[in-house]
Design an enzyme around this catalytic site. Structure first.
Site, PDB file in Angstrom:
ATOM      1  N   ASN A  63       0.825  -1.201   0.000  1.00  0.00           N
ATOM      2  CA  ASN A  63       0.000   0.000   0.000  1.00  0.00           C
ATOM      3  C   ASN A  63       0.861   1.254   0.000  1.00  0.00           C
ATOM      4  O   ASN A  63       1.906   1.320   0.642  1.00  0.00           O
ATOM      5  CB  ASN A  63      -1.037   0.000   1.135  1.00  0.00           C
ATOM      6  CG  ASN A  63      -0.480  -0.334   2.502  1.00  0.00           C
ATOM      7  OD1 ASN A  63       0.504  -1.050   2.637  1.00  0.00           O
ATOM      8  ND2 ASN A  63      -1.120   0.187   3.526  1.00  0.00           N
ATOM      9  N   GLU A  65       0.340   5.173   0.628  1.00  0.00           N
ATOM     10  CA  GLU A  65      -0.599   6.162   1.151  1.00  0.00           C
ATOM     11  C   GLU A  65      -0.211   7.573   0.724  1.00  0.00           C
ATOM     12  O   GLU A  65       0.847   7.789   0.101  1.00  0.00           O
ATOM     13  CB  GLU A  65      -0.674   6.024   2.678  1.00  0.00           C
ATOM     14  CG  GLU A  65      -1.226   4.658   3.069  1.00  0.00           C
ATOM     15  CD  GLU A  65      -1.472   4.485   4.557  1.00  0.00           C
ATOM     16  OE1 GLU A  65      -1.021   5.328   5.360  1.00  0.00           O
ATOM     17  OE2 GLU A  65      -2.139   3.493   4.917  1.00  0.00           O
ATOM     18  N   GLU A  76      -2.972  -4.658  -3.198  1.00  0.00           N
ATOM     19  CA  GLU A  76      -3.473  -5.574  -4.235  1.00  0.00           C
ATOM     20  C   GLU A  76      -3.533  -4.891  -5.585  1.00  0.00           C
ATOM     21  O   GLU A  76      -3.180  -5.470  -6.617  1.00  0.00           O
ATOM     22  CB  GLU A  76      -4.878  -6.073  -3.877  1.00  0.00           C
ATOM     23  CG  GLU A  76      -4.943  -6.894  -2.617  1.00  0.00           C
ATOM     24  CD  GLU A  76      -5.143  -6.061  -1.346  1.00  0.00           C
ATOM     25  OE1 GLU A  76      -4.675  -4.897  -1.301  1.00  0.00           O
ATOM     26  OE2 GLU A  76      -5.749  -6.574  -0.403  1.00  0.00           O
ATOM     27  N   CYS A 113      -9.983  -5.512   0.353  1.00  0.00           N
ATOM     28  CA  CYS A 113     -11.141  -4.619   0.426  1.00  0.00           C
ATOM     29  C   CYS A 113     -12.011  -4.778  -0.815  1.00  0.00           C
ATOM     30  O   CYS A 113     -11.609  -5.376  -1.821  1.00  0.00           O
ATOM     31  CB  CYS A 113     -10.687  -3.169   0.594  1.00  0.00           C
ATOM     32  SG  CYS A 113     -10.140  -2.399  -0.943  1.00  0.00           S
TER      33      CYS A 113
HETATM   34  N1  THU Z   1      -5.277  -1.617   2.378  1.00  0.00           N
HETATM   35  C1  THU Z   1      -4.718  -2.421   1.422  1.00  0.00           C
HETATM   36  O1  THU Z   1      -3.587  -2.185   0.979  1.00  0.00           O
HETATM   37  N2  THU Z   1      -5.447  -3.450   0.968  1.00  0.00           N
HETATM   38  C2  THU Z   1      -6.700  -3.771   1.399  1.00  0.00           C
HETATM   39  O2  THU Z   1      -7.344  -4.633   0.827  1.00  0.00           O
HETATM   40  C3  THU Z   1      -7.252  -3.094   2.584  1.00  0.00           C
HETATM   41  C4  THU Z   1      -6.605  -1.808   2.926  1.00  0.00           C
HETATM   42  C5  THU Z   1      -4.510  -0.472   2.852  1.00  0.00           C
HETATM   43  C6  THU Z   1      -5.094   0.874   2.487  1.00  0.00           C
HETATM   44  C7  THU Z   1      -4.527   1.760   3.557  1.00  0.00           C
HETATM   45  O3  THU Z   1      -3.233   2.168   3.145  1.00  0.00           O
HETATM   46  C8  THU Z   1      -4.385   0.835   4.760  1.00  0.00           C
HETATM   47  O4  THU Z   1      -4.433  -0.482   4.257  1.00  0.00           O
HETATM   48  C9  THU Z   1      -5.482   1.020   5.818  1.00  0.00           C
HETATM   49  O5  THU Z   1      -6.740   0.941   5.253  1.00  0.00           O
END
Ligand code: THU
Length: 161
Positions: A63, A65, A76, A113
């Site tokens: 991820n 941000e 993902e 998610c």
């Molecule tokens: N996140 C993911 O990378 N994948 C998911 O399927 C769920 C959430 C990340 C997004 C954000 O950077 C952190 O997790 C908290 O939501």
């Protein structure tokens, strides 16, 4: 007369990563390595993805941000979009996912998610073969879904357009 439809999804729960074949353990280790490289200063929740492609290539993502929160992207989709951008048309075979929170220990398998399920569904529908997904927390049980369909029943795809 109203008709009730029952939707079933099949998931397999493994007690630990050690129960899985060596190749899956290695894929999960790649996801763990990717997870540690995540840029997640705001949520302190690091996610790693490793994606095995049908041409033998392995793609990872984590991820990313952003101070403007919605501008970030999940692990993902970083992996899936990199794979789609680099190896267009090559099937996604298996994706391993793992998370680690800097705030608490996560031993619960953490599924992708909804937005990531929808993004992965696009590839699965197009390639006409299922993507196997394995997801876990930092430690503990691992869940296997044999298809994105098991995580996202009633997939919205281009057939509805
Ligand atoms: N996140 C993911 O990378 N994948 C998911 O399927 C769920 C959430 C990340 C997004 C954000 O950077 C952190 O997790 C908290 O939501």
């Amino acid at each position: 007369m109203a008709k009730k439809l029952t939707i079933t999804a099949e998931l397999t729960v493994f007690e630990s990563l050690q129960e899985l074949p060596q190749s899956i353990q290695e894929l999960m280790h790649k996801a763990q390595e990717a997870r540690e490289r995540a840029y997640a200063p705001y949520s302190r929740f690091k996610v790693g993805a490793a994606l095995q492609l049908a041409n033998g290539e392995l793609v990872t993502g984590n991820n990313q941000e952003n101070a403007a929160f919605p501008s970030g992207l999940c692990a993902e989709r970083v992996a899936a979009f990199y794979a789609g951008a680099t190896y267009p048309g090559v099937a996604f075979q298996t994706m391993a996912l793992t998370v680690r929170s800097l705030n608490k220990e996560v031993n619960t398998p953490t599924p992708p998610c909804g937005a990531c399920r929808q993004s992965l569904a696009e590839y699965e529908v197009n390639q006409k073969s299922p993507i196997t997904l394995y997801f876990m927390g930092e430690t503990g049980k691992v869940v296997r879904a044999n298809s994105v369909k098991d995580l996202l029943p009633l997939i919205f795809d281009s057939s509805y357009l």
